[in-house]
Write a protein that holds these residues in place. Structure first.
Motif, PDB file in Angstrom:
ATOM      1  N   LEU A   1      18.235 -23.445 -37.472  1.00  0.00           N
ATOM      2  CA  LEU A   1      17.781 -24.606 -38.246  1.00  0.00           C
ATOM      3  C   LEU A   1      17.272 -24.183 -39.628  1.00  0.00           C
ATOM      4  CD1 LEU A   1      15.814 -26.634 -35.532  1.00  0.00           C
ATOM      5  CD2 LEU A   1      18.235 -26.786 -36.177  1.00  0.00           C
ATOM      6  N   PRO A   2      17.507 -25.006 -40.643  1.00  0.00           N
ATOM      7  CA  PRO A   2      17.029 -24.691 -42.001  1.00  0.00           C
ATOM      8  C   PRO A   2      15.551 -25.049 -42.160  1.00  0.00           C
ATOM      9  CG  PRO A   2      18.240 -26.758 -42.049  1.00  0.00           C
ATOM     10  CD  PRO A   2      18.322 -26.249 -40.630  1.00  0.00           C
ATOM     11  N   VAL A   3      14.693 -24.235 -41.584  1.00  0.00           N
ATOM     12  CA  VAL A   3      13.254 -24.508 -41.613  1.00  0.00           C
ATOM     13  C   VAL A   3      12.499 -23.258 -42.059  1.00  0.00           C
ATOM     14  CG1 VAL A   3      13.083 -24.037 -39.123  1.00  0.00           C
ATOM     15  CG2 VAL A   3      11.249 -25.293 -40.268  1.00  0.00           C
ATOM     16  N   ILE A   4      11.544 -23.449 -42.950  1.00  0.00           N
ATOM     17  CA  ILE A   4      10.629 -22.381 -43.353  1.00  0.00           C
ATOM     18  C   ILE A   4       9.308 -22.627 -42.650  1.00  0.00           C
ATOM     19  CG2 ILE A   4       9.517 -21.181 -45.271  1.00  0.00           C
ATOM     20  CD1 ILE A   4      11.582 -22.423 -47.156  1.00  0.00           C
ATOM     21  N   PHE A   5       8.979 -21.811 -41.674  1.00  0.00           N
ATOM     22  CA  PHE A   5       7.678 -21.896 -41.008  1.00  0.00           C
ATOM     23  C   PHE A   5       6.665 -21.159 -41.879  1.00  0.00           C
ATOM     24  CE2 PHE A   5      10.622 -21.977 -37.285  1.00  0.00           C
ATOM     25  CZ  PHE A   5      10.293 -23.240 -36.800  1.00  0.00           C
ATOM     26  N   ILE A   6       5.590 -21.820 -42.247  1.00  0.00           N
ATOM     27  CA  ILE A   6       4.587 -21.184 -43.102  1.00  0.00           C
ATOM     28  C   ILE A   6       3.218 -21.255 -42.446  1.00  0.00           C
ATOM     29  CG2 ILE A   6       3.430 -21.216 -45.335  1.00  0.00           C
ATOM     30  CD1 ILE A   6       5.917 -22.244 -46.623  1.00  0.00           C
ATOM     31  N   CYS A   7       2.662 -20.089 -42.175  1.00  0.00           N
ATOM     32  CA  CYS A   7       1.294 -19.993 -41.663  1.00  0.00           C
ATOM     33  C   CYS A   7       0.356 -19.772 -42.844  1.00  0.00           C
ATOM     34  CB  CYS A   7       1.184 -18.834 -40.671  1.00  0.00           C
ATOM     35  SG  CYS A   7      -0.514 -18.568 -40.074  1.00  0.00           S
ATOM     36  N   GLU A   8      -0.463 -20.768 -43.149  1.00  0.00           N
ATOM     37  CA  GLU A   8      -1.484 -20.614 -44.189  1.00  0.00           C
ATOM     38  C   GLU A   8      -2.698 -19.940 -43.546  1.00  0.00           C
ATOM     39  OE1 GLU A   8      -1.492 -23.897 -47.489  1.00  0.00           O
ATOM     40  OE2 GLU A   8      -1.341 -24.904 -45.557  1.00  0.00           O
ATOM     41  N   ASN A   9      -2.761 -18.655 -43.699  1.00  0.00           N
ATOM     42  CA  ASN A   9      -3.825 -17.865 -43.072  1.00  0.00           C
ATOM     43  C   ASN A   9      -5.028 -17.811 -44.019  1.00  0.00           C
ATOM     44  OD1 ASN A   9      -5.490 -15.983 -41.898  1.00  0.00           O
ATOM     45  ND2 ASN A   9      -4.067 -14.271 -42.055  1.00  0.00           N
ATOM     46  N   ASN A  10      -5.992 -18.714 -43.790  1.00  0.00           N
ATOM     47  CA  ASN A  10      -7.197 -18.708 -44.633  1.00  0.00           C
ATOM     48  C   ASN A  10      -8.359 -17.955 -43.974  1.00  0.00           C
ATOM     49  OD1 ASN A  10      -8.252 -20.547 -42.777  1.00  0.00           O
ATOM     50  ND2 ASN A  10      -7.788 -22.330 -44.048  1.00  0.00           N
ATOM     51  N   ARG A  11      -8.003 -17.147 -42.962  1.00  0.00           N
ATOM     52  CA  ARG A  11      -8.896 -16.165 -42.335  1.00  0.00           C
ATOM     53  C   ARG A  11      -9.850 -16.729 -41.290  1.00  0.00           C
ATOM     54  NH1 ARG A  11     -10.921 -12.720 -47.513  1.00  0.00           N
ATOM     55  NH2 ARG A  11     -12.570 -12.148 -46.030  1.00  0.00           N
ATOM     56  N   TYR A  12      -9.946 -18.049 -41.215  1.00  0.00           N
ATOM     57  CA  TYR A  12     -10.840 -18.651 -40.219  1.00  0.00           C
ATOM     58  C   TYR A  12     -10.204 -19.895 -39.623  1.00  0.00           C
ATOM     59  CZ  TYR A  12     -14.315 -15.630 -42.390  1.00  0.00           C
ATOM     60  OH  TYR A  12     -14.983 -14.539 -42.883  1.00  0.00           O
ATOM     61  N   GLY A  13     -10.107 -19.931 -38.284  1.00  0.00           N
ATOM     62  CA  GLY A  13      -9.705 -21.143 -37.586  1.00  0.00           C
ATOM     63  C   GLY A  13     -10.979 -21.855 -37.188  1.00  0.00           C
ATOM     64  N   MET A  14     -11.302 -22.935 -37.870  1.00  0.00           N
ATOM     65  CA  MET A  14     -12.626 -23.558 -37.787  1.00  0.00           C
ATOM     66  C   MET A  14     -13.663 -22.475 -38.136  1.00  0.00           C
ATOM     67  SD  MET A  14     -12.218 -26.317 -34.690  1.00  0.00           S
ATOM     68  CE  MET A  14     -13.655 -27.257 -35.167  1.00  0.00           C
TER      69      MET A  14
ATOM     70  N   TYR B   1     -20.630 -18.521 -40.270  1.00  0.00           N
ATOM     71  CA  TYR B   1     -19.750 -17.481 -39.738  1.00  0.00           C
ATOM     72  C   TYR B   1     -19.212 -16.566 -40.831  1.00  0.00           C
ATOM     73  CZ  TYR B   1     -16.664 -21.295 -41.184  1.00  0.00           C
ATOM     74  OH  TYR B   1     -16.066 -22.308 -41.889  1.00  0.00           O
ATOM     75  N   ARG B   2     -19.606 -16.788 -42.069  1.00  0.00           N
ATOM     76  CA  ARG B   2     -19.264 -15.920 -43.191  1.00  0.00           C
ATOM     77  C   ARG B   2     -20.404 -16.021 -44.199  1.00  0.00           C
ATOM     78  NH1 ARG B   2     -14.511 -19.541 -46.257  1.00  0.00           N
ATOM     79  NH2 ARG B   2     -15.820 -21.386 -46.515  1.00  0.00           N
ATOM     80  N   THR B   3     -20.518 -15.053 -45.053  1.00  0.00           N
ATOM     81  CA  THR B   3     -21.643 -15.034 -45.984  1.00  0.00           C
ATOM     82  C   THR B   3     -21.278 -15.725 -47.300  1.00  0.00           C
ATOM     83  OG1 THR B   3     -20.969 -12.926 -46.955  1.00  0.00           O
ATOM     84  CG2 THR B   3     -22.414 -12.839 -45.018  1.00  0.00           C
ATOM     85  N   ARG B   4     -22.291 -16.175 -47.986  1.00  0.00           N
ATOM     86  CA  ARG B   4     -22.078 -16.754 -49.320  1.00  0.00           C
ATOM     87  C   ARG B   4     -21.507 -15.696 -50.269  1.00  0.00           C
ATOM     88  NH1 ARG B   4     -24.555 -21.750 -49.536  1.00  0.00           N
ATOM     89  NH2 ARG B   4     -26.177 -22.099 -47.964  1.00  0.00           N
ATOM     90  N   GLU B   5     -21.908 -14.443 -50.035  1.00  0.00           N
ATOM     91  CA  GLU B   5     -21.426 -13.354 -50.885  1.00  0.00           C
ATOM     92  C   GLU B   5     -19.917 -13.162 -50.713  1.00  0.00           C
ATOM     93  OE1 GLU B   5     -25.598 -13.291 -50.567  1.00  0.00           O
ATOM     94  OE2 GLU B   5     -24.148 -13.126 -48.917  1.00  0.00           O
ATOM     95  N   GLU B   6     -19.421 -13.322 -49.486  1.00  0.00           N
ATOM     96  CA  GLU B   6     -17.984 -13.200 -49.251  1.00  0.00           C
ATOM     97  C   GLU B   6     -17.224 -14.268 -50.024  1.00  0.00           C
ATOM     98  OE1 GLU B   6     -16.420 -12.850 -45.112  1.00  0.00           O
ATOM     99  OE2 GLU B   6     -15.127 -14.530 -45.694  1.00  0.00           O
ATOM    100  N   ILE B   7     -17.708 -15.498 -49.946  1.00  0.00           N
ATOM    101  CA  ILE B   7     -17.052 -16.607 -50.653  1.00  0.00           C
ATOM    102  C   ILE B   7     -17.075 -16.350 -52.155  1.00  0.00           C
ATOM    103  CG2 ILE B   7     -17.086 -19.098 -51.091  1.00  0.00           C
ATOM    104  CD1 ILE B   7     -18.613 -19.357 -48.365  1.00  0.00           C
TER     105      ILE B   7
END
Length: 390
Positions: free
Chosen positions: A216-229, A301-307
């Motif tokens: 099938l002509p499909v591009i599966f794209i996982c947007e990995n923003n590092r946190y699931g919820m 679950y992450r620090t302000r410094e990381e952001i």
């Protein structure tokens, strides 16, 4: 003494005059296109890879900059309206991930198809929705892109299938759209997006299998923003190489904070699909600045410094801006003018979204079916009579 002072002042005036002349000449004589070196993609089951030397024109750069700024400002305004309790319910913001949506759209056609999860405001805009329609939908008004009945998670426009609220459920739907493209033989494709939080679901792997089996002509794209919820990918997945998850489907891992990386990788993936080779999988490594949704402050679950570190080192808008300025493709003043125009556009849209009327009760059941004659819809009690108009 006076002669010396006079000479110094004359020299300074000449230098300043020269600087003004250079500044004026630079402003008028921009570089029309530049070649950039971009980060190499990681590849899986591919003999070739997207280009690492790419060309961007001044016109393209300005358009990318404007679009990303509109998306950023729109999300920040949504944050403000949500905190004022003007926007209610679920609301998932996309700021930080703008390069993904804009880079993808730059490499596909408007006749191609796209489906995503519930972090969908940006894609609604890149697919053709207006800022006014999106903001009015967020506030549940009649002028919204889904007539005020879809809200943040359910927005649609031509060849854009949402905005889907069930985690991962859009992936098999996207494969279905790609099946229609193949069946109709129109050389179109479907971009099917999901997040790292959905990547471990069984329905996604079932879809991979069917898509590969039927090419099938499909591009599966996982947007990995590092946190699931609120869960980091390292705590949720035994393997975080999402681009290899297709097993028998080739994959790419891409810097999702760089619009040029996303653009070139998507162009490569689209060519792969259109040549009849079947599906391809992309992982875009990106980052969201807000929490998972407006109910999540995003710092437990992450620090302000990381952001802040991501903002300072990898912000997609700043990266594009720096490229354009350092290569004489735009001036600071020109980009500031765009910023002012964008802010006004967002404010006007917010004004519309807060003054436009809500849809009346009579329209509650409209558009259940497409192109059907009017029909009665059962209400919550035997006396409630509602009509559905297509």
């Amino acid at each position: 003494m006076l002669t010396n002072i006079s000479n110094v002042l004359r020299a300074c005036a000449q230098r300043n005059g020269a600087a003004v002349a250079v500044s004026a000449r630079t402003y008028a004589d921009f570089t029309n296109q530049t070649t950039f070196e971009i980060k190499k993609c990681d590849v899986f089951k591919l003999d070739e890879a997207p280009a690492t030397q790419v060309v961007m024109t001044r016109e393209e750069g300005l358009q990318y900059y404007r679009t990303m700024q509109i998306m950023r400002r729109m999300e920040l305004k949504a944050d403000q309206l949500y905190k004022q309790k003007i926007i209610r319910g679920f609301c998932h913001l996309y700021d930080g991930q703008e390069a993904c949506a804009v880079g993808i759209e730059a490499s596909i056609n408007r006749t191609d198809h796209l489906i995503t999860a519930y972090r969908a405001h940006g894609y609604t805009y890149t697919r053709g929705g207006t800022v006014k329609e999106i903001m009015a939908e967020l506030t549940g008004r009649r002028g919204g892109i889904a007539k005020g009945k879809g809200g943040s998670m359910h927005m649609y426009c031509k060849n854009f299938y949402g905005g889907n609220g069930i985690v991962g459920a859009q992936v098999p739907l996207g494969a279905g759209v790609a099946l229609a493209c193949k069946f109709q033989g129109n050389n179109e494709l479907c971009v099917c997006l999901y997040g790292d939080g959905a990547a471990n679901q069984g329905q996604i792997f079932e879809t991979y299998n069917m898509a590969a089996l039927w090419k099938l002509p499909v591009i599966f794209i996982c947007e990995n923003n590092r946190y699931g919820m609120g869960t980091s990918v390292e705590r949720a997945a035994a393997s975080t190489d999402y681009f290899k998850r297709g097993e028998f489907i080739p994959g790419l891992r891409v810097d999702g904070m760089d619009i040029l990386c996303v653009r070139e990788a998507t162009r490569f993936a689209a060519d792969h699909c259109r040549s009849g080779k079947g599906p391809i999988l992309m992982e875009l490594q990106t980052y969201r600045y807000h929490g998972h949704s407006m109910s999540d402050p995003g710092v437990s679950y992450r620090t302000r410094e990381e952001i802040q570190e991501v903002r300072s080192k990898s912000d997609p808008i700043s990266l594009l801006k720096d490229r354009m300025l350092s290569n004489n493709m735009a001036s600071v003043e020109e980009l500031k003018d765009i910023d002012v125009e964008v802010r006004k556009q967002i404010e006007d849209a917010a004004q519309f979204a807060t003054t436009d009327p809500e849809p009346p009760l009579e329209e509650l059941c409209n558009h259940i079916f497409h192109n059907n004659p009017p029909l009665e819809v059962r209400g919550t009690n035997p006396w409630a009579k509602l009509k559905s108009l297509s």
